[in-house]
Design a protein around this motif. Structure first.
Motif, PDB file in Angstrom:
ATOM      1  N   ILE A  96      36.952  59.387  67.083  1.00 47.93           N
ATOM      2  CA  ILE A  96      36.844  59.389  65.623  1.00 47.93           C
ATOM      3  C   ILE A  96      38.180  58.989  64.996  1.00 47.93           C
ATOM      4  CG2 ILE A  96      36.385  60.810  63.596  1.00 47.93           C
ATOM      5  CD1 ILE A  96      33.929  60.216  65.353  1.00 47.93           C
ATOM      6  N   GLN A  97      39.275  59.511  65.529  1.00 46.87           N
ATOM      7  CA  GLN A  97      40.590  59.157  65.012  1.00 46.87           C
ATOM      8  C   GLN A  97      40.864  57.666  65.186  1.00 46.87           C
ATOM      9  OE1 GLN A  97      42.811  61.426  63.375  1.00 46.87           O
ATOM     10  NE2 GLN A  97      43.521  59.387  62.762  1.00 46.87           N
ATOM     11  N   THR A  98      40.423  57.110  66.300  1.00 44.83           N
ATOM     12  CA  THR A  98      40.591  55.670  66.536  1.00 44.83           C
ATOM     13  C   THR A  98      39.845  54.861  65.487  1.00 44.83           C
ATOM     14  OG1 THR A  98      40.869  56.006  68.920  1.00 44.83           O
ATOM     15  CG2 THR A  98      40.208  53.807  68.195  1.00 44.83           C
ATOM     16  N   GLN A  99      38.633  55.293  65.150  1.00 36.14           N
ATOM     17  CA  GLN A  99      37.867  54.603  64.100  1.00 36.14           C
ATOM     18  C   GLN A  99      38.620  54.615  62.770  1.00 36.14           C
ATOM     19  OE1 GLN A  99      33.578  55.300  63.557  1.00 36.14           O
ATOM     20  NE2 GLN A  99      33.658  56.568  65.406  1.00 36.14           N
ATOM     21  N   ILE A 100      39.142  55.786  62.418  1.00 34.49           N
ATOM     22  CA  ILE A 100      39.853  55.925  61.153  1.00 34.49           C
ATOM     23  C   ILE A 100      41.121  55.069  61.150  1.00 34.49           C
ATOM     24  CG2 ILE A 100      41.154  57.563  59.732  1.00 34.49           C
ATOM     25  CD1 ILE A 100      39.065  59.682  60.482  1.00 34.49           C
ATOM     26  N   ASP A 101      41.841  55.088  62.265  1.00 39.27           N
ATOM     27  CA  ASP A 101      43.090  54.327  62.345  1.00 39.27           C
ATOM     28  C   ASP A 101      42.862  52.826  62.228  1.00 39.27           C
ATOM     29  OD1 ASP A 101      44.450  56.696  62.649  1.00 39.27           O
ATOM     30  OD2 ASP A 101      44.624  56.529  64.839  1.00 39.27           O
ATOM     31  N   ALA A 102      41.677  52.367  62.624  1.00 38.08           N
ATOM     32  CA  ALA A 102      41.376  50.930  62.603  1.00 38.08           C
ATOM     33  C   ALA A 102      40.982  50.419  61.227  1.00 38.08           C
ATOM     34  CB  ALA A 102      40.268  50.623  63.607  1.00 38.08           C
ATOM     35  N   MET A 103      40.754  51.317  60.268  1.00 41.33           N
ATOM     36  CA  MET A 103      40.306  50.915  58.944  1.00 41.33           C
ATOM     37  C   MET A 103      41.431  50.240  58.157  1.00 41.33           C
ATOM     38  SD  MET A 103      38.070  54.246  57.793  1.00 41.33           S
ATOM     39  CE  MET A 103      36.583  54.729  58.669  1.00 41.33           C
ATOM     40  N   THR A 104      41.042  49.305  57.312  1.00 38.96           N
ATOM     41  CA  THR A 104      42.012  48.637  56.440  1.00 38.96           C
ATOM     42  C   THR A 104      42.745  49.642  55.570  1.00 38.96           C
ATOM     43  OG1 THR A 104      40.635  46.639  56.361  1.00 38.96           O
ATOM     44  CG2 THR A 104      42.299  46.890  54.627  1.00 38.96           C
ATOM     45  N   VAL A 105      42.020  50.627  55.039  1.00 40.15           N
ATOM     46  CA  VAL A 105      42.638  51.610  54.142  1.00 40.15           C
ATOM     47  C   VAL A 105      43.638  52.488  54.874  1.00 40.15           C
ATOM     48  CG1 VAL A 105      40.725  51.631  52.518  1.00 40.15           C
ATOM     49  CG2 VAL A 105      40.713  53.230  54.468  1.00 40.15           C
ATOM     50  N   SER A 106      43.553  52.536  56.199  1.00 42.91           N
ATOM     51  CA  SER A 106      44.512  53.307  56.981  1.00 42.91           C
ATOM     52  C   SER A 106      45.694  52.457  57.435  1.00 42.91           C
ATOM     53  CB  SER A 106      43.835  53.905  58.221  1.00 42.91           C
ATOM     54  OG  SER A 106      42.792  54.779  57.867  1.00 42.91           O
ATOM     55  N   GLN A 107      45.471  51.155  57.560  1.00 44.82           N
ATOM     56  CA  GLN A 107      46.494  50.275  58.122  1.00 44.82           C
ATOM     57  C   GLN A 107      47.339  49.564  57.065  1.00 44.82           C
ATOM     58  OE1 GLN A 107      44.641  47.501  60.807  1.00 44.82           O
ATOM     59  NE2 GLN A 107      44.648  48.957  62.511  1.00 44.82           N
ATOM     60  N   LYS A 108      46.699  49.114  56.004  1.00 46.29           N
ATOM     61  CA  LYS A 108      47.390  48.254  55.039  1.00 46.29           C
ATOM     62  C   LYS A 108      47.989  49.080  53.912  1.00 46.29           C
ATOM     63  CE  LYS A 108      46.754  43.633  53.096  1.00 46.29           C
ATOM     64  NZ  LYS A 108      45.795  42.522  52.929  1.00 46.29           N
ATOM     65  N   PRO A 109      49.261  48.889  53.604  1.00 46.02           N
ATOM     66  CA  PRO A 109      49.870  49.614  52.479  1.00 46.02           C
ATOM     67  C   PRO A 109      49.099  49.365  51.198  1.00 46.02           C
ATOM     68  CG  PRO A 109      51.565  48.534  53.795  1.00 46.02           C
ATOM     69  CD  PRO A 109      50.242  48.038  54.305  1.00 46.02           C
ATOM     70  N   ALA A 187      38.600  49.889  45.178  1.00 42.46           N
ATOM     71  CA  ALA A 187      39.690  49.702  46.141  1.00 42.46           C
ATOM     72  C   ALA A 187      40.796  50.740  45.987  1.00 42.46           C
ATOM     73  CB  ALA A 187      40.273  48.296  45.994  1.00 42.46           C
ATOM     74  N   MET A 188      40.816  51.457  44.879  1.00 42.50           N
ATOM     75  CA  MET A 188      41.877  52.441  44.627  1.00 42.50           C
ATOM     76  C   MET A 188      41.520  53.845  45.105  1.00 42.50           C
ATOM     77  SD  MET A 188      43.381  51.576  40.848  1.00 42.50           S
ATOM     78  CE  MET A 188      44.095  49.982  40.427  1.00 42.50           C
ATOM     79  N   LEU A 189      40.234  54.092  45.303  1.00 41.69           N
ATOM     80  CA  LEU A 189      39.793  55.463  45.575  1.00 41.69           C
ATOM     81  C   LEU A 189      40.291  55.999  46.914  1.00 41.69           C
ATOM     82  CD1 LEU A 189      36.211  55.201  44.119  1.00 41.69           C
ATOM     83  CD2 LEU A 189      38.016  56.724  43.326  1.00 41.69           C
ATOM     84  N   ALA A 190      40.432  55.129  47.903  1.00 42.78           N
ATOM     85  CA  ALA A 190      40.928  55.593  49.203  1.00 42.78           C
ATOM     86  C   ALA A 190      42.333  56.157  49.075  1.00 42.78           C
ATOM     87  CB  ALA A 190      40.910  54.442  50.213  1.00 42.78           C
TER      88      ALA A 190
END
Length: 528
Positions: A96-109, A187-190
């Motif tokens: 599950i953590q891997t899925q979250i880490d792969a998301m754009t909202v987790s990776q891109k500033p 796009a701002m909610l994350a």
């Protein structure tokens, strides 16, 4: 004797507060209030009350399952609650953590992502009337990012060890509701959730409130980016008093709204990477952090009077004066206490419970865990266990936590669709008051019919839960999606505690799938 130092994660650090202080100086009171959680200590309240471990876990978490109930039994409900109140180091399954880490909202500033999107918007605008392809791509990207945010929150709610934190994260997202239907807010909610709400969900309310005041999503949603001297927009000021702090009928006046709107003038958004270049006189006091901008040229520097208190003309620092003022108001403490009690205890909590929570809020200067502990350790909370009606989020997540406790969902699409079907889409409430937490909002015959349909879909198994969108559906996917509720000893044990009517219905089921459907749609599954 249990070694609490091994059970309890460390208390929250001051890092988030330090970052937040970047826009203006933080008072020593604000920093001191962050350590109020140290006042929390174990008691024997629930042990003496002999609470049912399942019912207790079912309220403190998004929905009891075997693991959470077992943890309550092993630690005892008092220590378990303290662990949840202080939780900061969430444990998620690696997949599950891997899925979250792969998301754009987790990776891109966040700033970088928003600037890229804004450039995409401008390019699509140039083609308006000739080629609609770019506009469609832009809108699809906004929706994709919003879906990622909803998926990240959902995965944490299902699988995180810090279940109370996840509930409080959702509670505050709903309290400070921002609709996803306006402009580019999808796009701002994350970032709003991750950096304004989540770090303070079990922290101090003043820090939480300030983080929302300074976030571009809130400033855009409630039109404060259009609020300027001699061109006042009262939208945000009104909701800040009516919905976020004091509540309706709490004593503030229209004049207070107008004066607060003057305080908020000049606070807005600037997405472009460049910085405006006003003359030197106008430049003094200009501040920008991320996408949030305070422009002194747009600010009303006159003195203001709010709730009978003079707000000195200090530019952006006026916001700190106002927040301190609002935090001292008994109306703020009462309004928030009432809303928390309504979420966790009953639609109409007693005045005595709300008053005790209000007193704790004022005593600790808004320490959320202390207020929650006061609420939890009440006879009214204990008496309410098993009786609170589930809103759609609680119903769906609690069902999924039982059905797939030991299986890792790959695709949250079906779960999000089930929640949407029941009328509680993530950030889908158009007005800033958020979704109702009262039973009457979610117990209509139509809602119950829809819940039966969702129960049937879960019972049948949704293969898409365990495959990527582009993959072919295989027998392996279908097998993984088939919940083994009817064969689960823990679930069977729960069903044995159902009413005679519910047990008779289960006994008449003609298949495991039908048993699963009857179990998930039973009246007992509608309450927590």
């Amino acid at each position: 004797m249990l070694n609490l130092s091994r059970v309890l994660p460390p208390l929250p650090s001051l890092l988030a507060l330090t970052i937040l202080c970047g826009l203006s100086a933080c008072s020593s009171q604000s920093i001191q209030s962050q350590s109020q959680s140290q006042l929390l200590s174990t008691s024997a309240f629930f042990q003496q009350a002999q609470v049912n471990p399942h019912d207790f876990a079912n309220r403190v978490t998004w929905g009891a399952n075997k693991a959470s109930e077992q943890q309550v039994r092993e630690l005892g409900p008092d220590t378990y609650l303290l662990q949840q109140l202080r939780a900061r180091q969430a444990q998620l399954p690696a997949q599950i953590q891997t899925q979250i880490d792969a998301m754009t909202v987790s990776q891109k500033p966040f700033v970088e992502m928003m600037q890229a999107l804004d450039q995409q918007r401008e390019e699509s605008a140039k083609m308006k009337g000739t080629d609609d392809t770019l506009r469609q791509a832009y809108q699809q990207e906004l929706s994709r990012i919003a879906r990622e945010a909803a998926s990240r929150s959902l995965l944490r709610s299902i699988y995180s060890s810090n279940q109370l934190l996840e509930q409080m994260n959702w509670f505050w997202m709903n309290h400070f509701n921002i609709s996803n239907r306006k402009d580019n807010l999808r796009a701002m909610l994350a970032d709003f959730e991750e950096n304004a709400i989540r770090p303070h969900a079990l922290g101090n309310f003043r820090d939480l409130l300030k983080a929302t005041v300074l976030h571009p999503a809130m400033l855009r949603y409630l039109d404060n980016e259009h609020n300027a001297v001699n061109k006042i927009n009262e939208n945000y000021a009104r909701e800040l008093l009516e919905l976020h702090t004091m509540g309706v009928g709490s004593g503030y006046t229209q004049a207070d709204v107008q004066e607060l709107a003057r305080v908020l003038t000049g606070l807005g958004i600037r997405i472009k990477a460049d910085t405006p270049r006003p003359n030197q006189a106008q430049l003094a006091g200009y501040q920008r952090i991320g996408l949030t901008e305070f422009h002194p040229r747009r600010h009303d520097f006159g003195e203001k009077t709010i709730l009978g208190t003079t707000i000195k003309a200090q530019g952006l620092a006026e916001i700190d004066q106002v927040l301190d003022l609002l935090m001292r108001q008994p109306a703020t403490a009462k309004f928030l206490s009432q809303k928390l009690a309504q979420f966790f205890v009953a639609d109409d909590p007693s005045d005595a419970l709300v008053q005790s929570m209000t007193k704790q809020f004022l005593l600790t200067k808004g320490d959320i865990p202390s207020v929650l502990k006061t609420m939890f350790e009440s006879s009214e909370f204990v008496a309410s266990l098993g009786k609170k009606f589930k809103d759609p989020m609680h119903y769906v997540i609690s069902s999924v936590r039982l059905a797939y406790e030991d299986k890792m969902i790959v695709n949250t699409g079906p779960v999000l669709n089930w929640i949407n079907t029941l009328g509680q889409q993530a950030n889908g409430h158009q007005t800033p008051d958020g979704y109702s937490m009262k039973e009457m909002a979610w117990s209509s015959p139509a809602q119950m019919t829809a819940r039966f349909d969702v129960a049937r879909l879960i019972a049948r198994g949704a293969p898409n839960l365990f495959k990527a969108d582009a993959d072919e559906t295989t027998a392996q996917h279908r097998e993984a999606a088939r919940p083994a509720l009817a064969q689960n000893a823990y679930v069977k044990g729960l069903s044995n505690q159902f009413s005679v009517t519910s047990r008779e219905a289960l006994s008449q089921s003609g298949s495991a799938q039908e048993w699963n459907t009857f179990f998930l749609s039973a009246p007992e599954m509608m309450r927590r």
